[in-house]
Design a protein around this motif. Sequence first.
Motif, short mmCIF file in Angstrom:
data_model
loop_
_atom_site.label_atom_id
_atom_site.label_comp_id
_atom_site.label_asym_id
_atom_site.label_seq_id
_atom_site.Cartn_x
_atom_site.Cartn_y
_atom_site.Cartn_z
N GLY A 39 0.81 -1.21 0.00
CA GLY A 39 0.00 0.00 0.00
C GLY A 39 0.85 1.26 0.00
O GLY A 39 2.01 1.25 0.38
N LYS A 40 0.24 2.38 -0.38
CA LYS A 40 1.00 3.62 -0.56
C LYS A 40 1.60 4.14 0.73
O LYS A 40 2.65 4.81 0.70
N ASN A 41 0.98 3.88 1.88
CA ASN A 41 1.53 4.33 3.15
C ASN A 41 2.51 3.32 3.76
O ASN A 41 3.08 3.58 4.82
N ALA A 42 2.67 2.18 3.09
CA ALA A 42 3.65 1.18 3.53
C ALA A 42 4.92 1.23 2.70
O ALA A 42 5.92 0.61 3.07
N LEU A 66 -0.45 -7.40 6.58
CA LEU A 66 0.16 -6.94 7.83
C LEU A 66 0.74 -5.55 7.61
O LEU A 66 1.06 -5.16 6.48
N GLN A 67 0.92 -4.82 8.70
CA GLN A 67 1.69 -3.59 8.67
C GLN A 67 3.17 -3.94 8.79
O GLN A 67 3.56 -4.65 9.72
N PRO A 68 4.03 -3.46 7.89
CA PRO A 68 5.45 -3.80 7.98
C PRO A 68 6.12 -3.02 9.11
O PRO A 68 5.64 -1.96 9.52
N ASP A 73 -4.00 0.89 3.15
CA ASP A 73 -2.89 1.70 2.63
C ASP A 73 -1.59 1.49 3.39
O ASP A 73 -0.50 1.69 2.84
N ASP A 74 -1.68 1.10 4.67
CA ASP A 74 -0.47 0.96 5.48
C ASP A 74 -0.01 -0.49 5.60
O ASP A 74 0.77 -0.83 6.49
N CYS A 75 -0.48 -1.35 4.70
CA CYS A 75 -0.19 -2.79 4.80
C CYS A 75 0.46 -3.33 3.53
O CYS A 75 0.48 -2.68 2.49
#
Length: 490
Positions: free
Chosen positions: A9-12, A295-297, A193-195
């Motif tokens: 995702g763009k926030n990740a 998952l969130q990195p 987005d954060d995943c």
Amino acid sequence: MPCTTILVGKNASNNGSTLIARNDDNGTGRFDIKKFAVVLPSMQPSVYHSVLSHVEIPLPANPMRYTSVPNIEPEAKQRGLWAASGINAANVAMTATETITTNPRVLAADPLVEYVPAANGQPEKAGGIGEEDIVVLVLPYIQSAREGVKRLGMLLEQYGTYENNGIAFSDHDEIWYLETVGGHHWIARRLPDDCYSVIANEFSIDFFDLEDAVTTQKNFMASPDIQEFVEANHLNLSKGKFSARLAFGSHTDSDHVYNTPRVWYGQRYFNPSSFSASANDLVKGPASDTLAWCLQPENKITVEDVKYVLSSTYQGTPYSVFSGGPQSGLFRPIGINRTIFVSIAELRNDVPAPISAVEWIAFGSNVYNTIVPVYTNINTVPAYLSNTTMTVNTNNFYWSSRLIAALADAHHDQEIIYIERYQEVVDSKARALMLEGEKAFHAGDNAVDFCDAQNQKICAMVQKETDDLLYQVLFTASMLMKNGYARADN
């Protein structure tokens, strides 16, 4: 196709881009011969004819230009184009497909639509659509990732499919992942987005909001009758929140050797403090059946990180293919010999839109190749990427990459230092060319001409570096031939 997919995702990601990537791996005993291509609107058919399933599908007018990674002739005549991955003129990307599995309860309720040849005086019966067809049928006609899901979903409902697949779509804001359910049903989930997500030949979506899918469709979409389909066929096995993986997926012992270890390794890389290296850990180890779909990195993810994971041979674990230890080769590697290409579609949000779409391409086994950034707002493709022939020659990236891998693998420990230097040099020089060119790009410039010229510069550099590596790898392999002898007799 036994492939591996990564979504970011763009926030990740490190630069705010969306990333969708996939290794395209052949089945055992075959290597498709590929090229990188751009398909102009005049080249897109008005009626699509599937080679494998014989289905004919009329196509909308006014298709967009798009890139693809098709099989070359005469391979295409035998099995179809298999366009595989690409980015269109609206900066929408897709990759198709990740082969997945389902269970007998689903297949009994909604059988696959298989081709039946003419026999005993009966005419042939066309099959549904499959991996061969999907990019050509969808990518030229969509303005967003969400539209991609809806168009493919419509085609699946109307024509059905003869195989189970997962398909990823991205635009500058969203990433969606669609999985087929039986012959005519499907579900899709938006990646937060954060995943990130790592997917490996299994039905992978876990939690699925059926209510959202049939109402607001904010983060989930599905066939209109998906709730009725689940209820009528007693597919819901969950005691709590509905799990699509339990309802629609399969479970075999071979998953723990072939599929789940790849997901585990990717999650271990992006979340290193969370994952066990033990094959006996059934919760967070390589044999787990409950690894999360996303998952969130722990840290921001780069293109290079994605390529590293897609090149994995379980390095740094007891299962490393090259370690020679008792557990070496226990699991199917991600970076397998049968990879024919990798595509990483990067839709950047920190540069002007006309030059923002880049497809990173490599051919052959990822352990020994390098990724090349290709701008996709183009009318032509450099010959080094597009002139693949049926005859082996070193004037194209496909065959050079395949030759390097085959030579280097036999002497991995001696050759890998040259491979790693090559990968770093090409990546650094390509990024430098991108930065230099983009600094000089202005709003009034012709973006297509700019992208065409940038690609030529990058490919000229890549060809030189690849030729140099091939010389070095061949020299080292020649010196290590079994009929060598140390006496100097010149």
